[in-house]
Design an enzyme around this catalytic site. Sequence first.
Site, short mmCIF file in Angstrom:
data_model
loop_
_atom_site.label_atom_id
_atom_site.label_comp_id
_atom_site.label_asym_id
_atom_site.label_seq_id
_atom_site.Cartn_x
_atom_site.Cartn_y
_atom_site.Cartn_z
N ASN A 20 0.05 4.71 -0.06
CA ASN A 20 -0.30 5.75 0.92
C ASN A 20 -0.20 5.22 2.34
OD1 ASN A 20 -0.77 7.84 -0.89
ND2 ASN A 20 -2.90 7.26 -1.22
N CYS A 41 -5.25 6.36 -3.80
CA CYS A 41 -4.53 5.08 -3.77
C CYS A 41 -3.12 5.35 -4.26
CB CYS A 41 -5.23 4.05 -4.65
SG CYS A 41 -4.35 2.49 -4.80
N CYS A 93 0.85 -1.19 0.00
CA CYS A 93 0.00 0.00 0.00
C CYS A 93 0.89 1.24 0.00
CB CYS A 93 -0.91 -0.01 1.22
SG CYS A 93 -2.00 1.42 1.34
#
Length: 260
Positions: A74, A195, A72
């Site tokens: 962020n 995202c 991920c």
Amino acid sequence: MIDFYKYQGTGNDFILIDNSKDDFKANKVDYAIKWCDRKFGIGADGLIFIEPSTKGDFLMDFYNPDGSQSFCGNGSRCSVAFAKFLGIIKDQTNFEAIDGMHQAVISDKHVKIEMQQYGAIESIGNDHFIDTGSPHYVAYRNGVNENIVEYGKSIRYSDRFKTKGTNVNLIAEKGDRNIEIWTYERGVEAETLACGTGATACGISFAQKHNIDKGIIEVKAQGGHLRIHLEASKNDKVYQNIWLEGPAEFVFKGVIEDEN
């Protein structure tokens, strides 16, 4: 009882738990499913544990709201900001994630992390499929009129992607090196305000489409602005020296009154 911290990066929000002493004993998947729920839990796009690492300053252990795991972008930026708050790092770090090692630099409330492109850009008609630590389907819709959730589900649950899933992004070109994006995330199974891996994939796609060899792609996600730094490699469908830059901010601290 467990202390938790809420951080957000351009509207991507995360629950962060300090597990640097490796004393969390509960089932992490169950915790993610329970506490990321926006009706019955705290509510978040993911649950992150900051843990010891033998390879870097810390390990970011990330879980989607359905309990699945992926890289991920962020969430990584928020993890770096949290690790600085905990005193684990200062303004630079080399940290471990599910897809390997990443460098990061902190400047004020902005965090810039090193990203990777795994494999070449795949063309699917006029669209692209790009792996930036998480898989992303990228389509261009100037003057976007599709519902991103409906469109996202149509791709994510298509015959090709229904087993492993994919994130889905729509791009509207706004000018020279400037795009706006909408993202449907697998694991969340809904639209998210931003995202990091998706913004990176969209930046790469845009650069390849317009033969951009080097520079910055400005990305407006629905929750804020991100910048993608990149440069072309000898393979015209693979980019290198990729960095994701944007804000990562503390929101609040709380206590989970649940057994560990």
